[in-house]
Design an enzyme around this catalytic site. Structure first.
Site, PDB file in Angstrom:
ATOM      1  N   ASN A   1     -13.453  10.126  -0.821  1.00 18.24           N
ATOM      2  CA  ASN A   1     -14.099   9.133  -1.685  1.00 18.24           C
ATOM      3  C   ASN A   1     -13.845   7.794  -1.030  1.00 18.24           C
ATOM      4  OD1 ASN A   1     -14.790  10.943  -3.766  1.00 18.24           O
ATOM      5  ND2 ASN A   1     -12.722  10.811  -4.599  1.00 18.24           N
TER       6      ASN A   1
ATOM      7  N   CYS B   1       0.849  -1.208   0.000  1.00 11.94           N
ATOM      8  CA  CYS B   1       0.000   0.000   0.000  1.00 11.94           C
ATOM      9  C   CYS B   1       0.879   1.250   0.000  1.00 11.94           C
ATOM     10  CB  CYS B   1      -0.894  -0.022   1.245  1.00 11.94           C
ATOM     11  SG  CYS B   1      -1.731   1.535   1.541  1.00 11.94           S
TER      12      CYS B   1
ATOM     13  N   HIS C   1     -21.813  16.985   3.500  1.00  5.95           N
ATOM     14  CA  HIS C   1     -22.717  16.146   2.696  1.00  5.95           C
ATOM     15  C   HIS C   1     -22.137  14.738   2.633  1.00  5.95           C
ATOM     16  CE1 HIS C   1     -25.068  19.413   0.788  1.00  5.95           C
ATOM     17  NE2 HIS C   1     -23.933  20.099   0.790  1.00  5.95           N
TER      18      HIS C   1
ATOM     19  N   HIS D   1      -4.485   0.124   8.062  1.00  2.00           N
ATOM     20  CA  HIS D   1      -4.915  -0.032   6.669  1.00  2.00           C
ATOM     21  C   HIS D   1      -6.362  -0.527   6.556  1.00  2.00           C
ATOM     22  CE1 HIS D   1      -4.222  -0.931   2.383  1.00  2.00           C
ATOM     23  NE2 HIS D   1      -4.921  -2.037   2.587  1.00  2.00           N
TER      24      HIS D   1
ATOM     25  N   HIS E   1      -6.725   1.957   1.770  1.00  2.00           N
ATOM     26  CA  HIS E   1      -6.259   2.548   3.036  1.00  2.00           C
ATOM     27  C   HIS E   1      -7.133   3.782   3.322  1.00  2.00           C
ATOM     28  CE1 HIS E   1      -2.893   3.056   6.009  1.00  2.00           C
ATOM     29  NE2 HIS E   1      -3.624   4.143   6.191  1.00  2.00           N
TER      30      HIS E   1
ATOM     31  N   GLN F   1      -9.064  13.610   0.954  1.00  2.24           N
ATOM     32  CA  GLN F   1      -8.231  14.540   0.188  1.00  2.24           C
ATOM     33  C   GLN F   1      -8.584  15.974   0.537  1.00  2.24           C
ATOM     34  OE1 GLN F   1      -7.356  13.892  -3.920  1.00  2.24           O
ATOM     35  NE2 GLN F   1      -8.441  11.942  -3.953  1.00  2.24           N
TER      36      GLN F   1
ATOM     37  N   SER G   1      -8.985   5.037  -5.097  1.00  4.09           N
ATOM     38  CA  SER G   1      -7.920   4.263  -5.731  1.00  4.09           C
ATOM     39  C   SER G   1      -7.191   3.362  -4.753  1.00  4.09           C
ATOM     40  CB  SER G   1      -6.926   5.213  -6.402  1.00  4.09           C
ATOM     41  OG  SER G   1      -6.303   6.017  -5.420  1.00  4.09           O
TER      42      SER G   1
ATOM     43  N   HIS H   1      -8.534   7.127   3.771  1.00  5.75           N
ATOM     44  CA  HIS H   1      -7.928   8.440   3.534  1.00  5.75           C
ATOM     45  C   HIS H   1      -8.934   9.375   2.876  1.00  5.75           C
ATOM     46  CE1 HIS H   1      -7.652   6.549  -0.426  1.00  5.75           C
ATOM     47  NE2 HIS H   1      -7.620   7.774  -0.924  1.00  5.75           N
TER      48      HIS H   1
ATOM     49  N   HIS I   1     -21.150  22.665   7.177  1.00  6.39           N
ATOM     50  CA  HIS I   1     -21.930  21.418   7.074  1.00  6.39           C
ATOM     51  C   HIS I   1     -21.199  20.411   6.202  1.00  6.39           C
ATOM     52  CE1 HIS I   1     -23.082  23.774   3.548  1.00  6.39           C
ATOM     53  NE2 HIS I   1     -23.358  22.637   2.950  1.00  6.39           N
TER      54      HIS I   1
ATOM     55  N   LYS J   1     -27.589   2.882  -7.079  1.00  8.70           N
ATOM     56  CA  LYS J   1     -28.354   3.829  -7.879  1.00  8.70           C
ATOM     57  C   LYS J   1     -27.419   4.418  -8.929  1.00  8.70           C
ATOM     58  CE  LYS J   1     -31.082   7.337  -8.987  1.00  8.70           C
ATOM     59  NZ  LYS J   1     -32.287   7.129  -9.810  1.00  8.70           N
TER      60      LYS J   1
ATOM     61  N   CYS K   1       0.394   3.198   3.576  1.00 13.43           N
ATOM     62  CA  CYS K   1       0.712   2.635   4.900  1.00 13.43           C
ATOM     63  C   CYS K   1       2.007   3.238   5.457  1.00 13.43           C
ATOM     64  CB  CYS K   1       0.857   1.113   4.802  1.00 13.43           C
ATOM     65  SG  CYS K   1      -0.699   0.228   4.993  1.00 13.43           S
TER      66      CYS K   1
HETATM   67  P1  H2U Z   1      -8.363   8.557  -4.081  1.00  7.44           P
HETATM   68  O1  H2U Z   1      -8.305   7.168  -3.564  1.00  7.44           O
HETATM   69  O2  H2U Z   1      -9.583   9.308  -3.628  1.00  7.44           O
HETATM   70  O3  H2U Z   1      -8.129   8.557  -5.546  1.00  7.44           O
HETATM   71  O4  H2U Z   1      -7.111   9.321  -3.421  1.00  7.44           O
HETATM   72  C1  H2U Z   1      -5.822   8.808  -3.366  1.00  7.44           C
HETATM   73  C2  H2U Z   1      -4.866   9.887  -3.763  1.00  7.44           C
HETATM   74  O5  H2U Z   1      -3.572   9.501  -3.373  1.00  7.44           O
HETATM   75  C3  H2U Z   1      -4.848  10.128  -5.255  1.00  7.44           C
HETATM   76  O6  H2U Z   1      -5.245  11.450  -5.507  1.00  7.44           O
HETATM   77  C4  H2U Z   1      -2.659   9.988  -4.315  1.00  7.44           C
HETATM   78  C5  H2U Z   1      -3.392   9.889  -5.640  1.00  7.44           C
HETATM   79  O7  H2U Z   1      -2.932  10.873  -6.533  1.00  7.44           O
HETATM   80  N1  H2U Z   1      -1.433   9.201  -4.257  1.00  7.44           N
HETATM   81  C6  H2U Z   1      -0.225   9.845  -4.044  1.00  7.44           C
HETATM   82  O8  H2U Z   1      -0.189  11.072  -3.932  1.00  7.44           O
HETATM   83  N2  H2U Z   1       0.923   9.107  -3.963  1.00  7.44           N
HETATM   84  C7  H2U Z   1       0.967   7.749  -4.088  1.00  7.44           C
HETATM   85  O9  H2U Z   1       2.024   7.177  -4.003  1.00  7.44           O
HETATM   86  C8  H2U Z   1      -0.269   6.988  -4.343  1.00  7.44           C
HETATM   87  C9  H2U Z   1      -1.541   7.764  -4.410  1.00  7.44           C
END
Ligand code: H2U
Length: 345
Positions: free
Chosen positions: A151, A51, A296, A113, A162, A166, A159, A164, A294, A309, A54
């Site tokens: 997300n 990961c 959402h 993780h 783990h 943003q 993606s 997280h 607030h 949906k 991690c």
């Molecule tokens: P999402 O799972 O919401 O896509 O967010 C993960 C973010 O982590 C994604 O924007 C970043 C990706 O660009 N990322 C890094 O900055 N470095 C990494 O080594 C892996 C993922």
């Protein structure tokens, strides 16, 4: 025939976006139809050597994460924004563009993780709230808009499992926020109070869409919800920015997030996917009495851990549509346990 909003098709108005949504509850009279799909097995490992997020692991760009405990923030290695962008503006009838200036960061919620917000306890969620506040404080001095979001789940385009979220901070006020700002300002001009504070009071009087409340916070399925189990997390008191929270209000916020995310996971006994995010007054040195802090929560699941949906044909071409009424969704969420199903004896 008496009009029944749990039976008869109707439209509801969203005062935050100035849009309408079509509600067709007759298509889904019972809040729960169809069979329960087997739960998708949860990722239970505390540490994954592969990961990127991690503790102690190498990220894609070769930077190594520290051996962090609790939340950990780093600059996104694939930022959607640039902090060194040159100024650019193009104005030509159909071809209008401008440069964007900003920064994006990733917030790992904990070193573990395998635990999403639903499985972290309130003190761990409070630590995340503190980090969000530090980020608002730091980035709000540079950029008027700081967008904090999460997300969760592959279904929402996440993606990496783990836990997280943003943060994207930038110079411009984004379109959805701009529209909300206009709506809240109009309401303030008419009533001299904040739209979302007045709305929270009305939801507390009615109770029919309230999922959870404590001394400071309220979770409700909004009257105009478009996603099946969409919720709004609202303060019961006037507050424009998260940085203004007292310790007790922050603690009660941690409890609210904990209960809501547990209920979500319990609904279909799965790690419930969603996109969530915070809206607060812009960091533009102006007073914003029209604003209320607030969050959402927009979850896509409809009937089971795998039946979602889709916002497709009619929604893409006409307006948002839902089957289950917001009151039915709230009733289902309200009844759910706030102890996580994986922690039950
Ligand atoms: P999402 O799972 O919401 O896509 O967010 C993960 C973010 O982590 C994604 O924007 C970043 C990706 O660009 N990322 C890094 O900055 N470095 C990494 O080594 C892996 C993922």
């Amino acid at each position: 025939m008496v009009f029944d909003t749990n039976e008869h098709p109707h439209r509801r108005y969203n005062p935050l976006s100035d849009e309408w949504i079509l509600v067709s509850p007759h298509r889904n009279k019972r809040p729960w139809q169809g069979k329960i799909e087997p739960s998708v097995a949860q990722e239970a490992v505390e540490y994954d050597p592969n990961c990127y997020l991690c503790p102690g692991n190498l990220r894609v760009n070769g930077n190594r994460n520290p051996n962090y405990k609790g939340p950990f923030v780093f600059d996104n290695d694939f930022s959607a924004l640039a902090s060194d962008a040159q100024a650019y503006r193009h104005d030509d009838t159909f071809f209008v563009a401008e440069s964007v200036h900003g920064i994006s960061r990733v917030v790992c919620f904990s070193e573990d993780h395998g635990k999403s917000l639903a499985e972290l306890d309130s003190p761990q969620i409070l630590a995340i709230i503190k980090v969000w506040n530090e980020q608002y404080q730091e980035l709000g001095q540079i950029y008027p808009w700081v967008q904090i979001f999460e997300n969760k789940g592959a279904m929402m385009g996440c993606s990496n499992p783990h836990p997280h979220g943003q943060i994207w901070a930038h110079q411009h006020i984004p379109s959805l926020v701009h529209r909300k700002q206009i709506q809240m300002s109009k309401y303030y001009e008419q009533h001299q109070t904040s739209l979302l504070l007045d709305y929270a009071k009305r939801e507390l009087e009615s109770k029919s869409r309230v999922v959870y409340e404590n001394d400071d916070w309220l979770v409700a399925v909004p009257y105009w919800a478009s996603w099946p189990y969409e919720t709004l997390l609202l303060p019961k008191f006037a507050i424009q920015q998260m940085t203004q929270l007292s310790n007790v209000q922050a603690q009660n916020l941690a409890d609210s997030i904990s209960v809501l995310t547990c209920k979500y996971d319990n609904l279909f006994e799965c790690s419930f996917p969603y996109s969530m995010g915070w809206h607060c007054a812009p960091f533009d040195q102006q007073s914003h009495p029209e604003w209320q802090l607030h969050a959402h929560f927009y979850p896509p699941l409809l009937r089971s851990s795998s039946v979602r949906k889709f916002m497709v044909g009619y929604e893409m071409l006409a307006e948002a549509q839902r089957d289950l009424s917001p009151e039915q969704a709230a009733e289902t969420l309200r009844q759910l346990d706030s102890i996580h199903y994986l922690k039950r004896q």
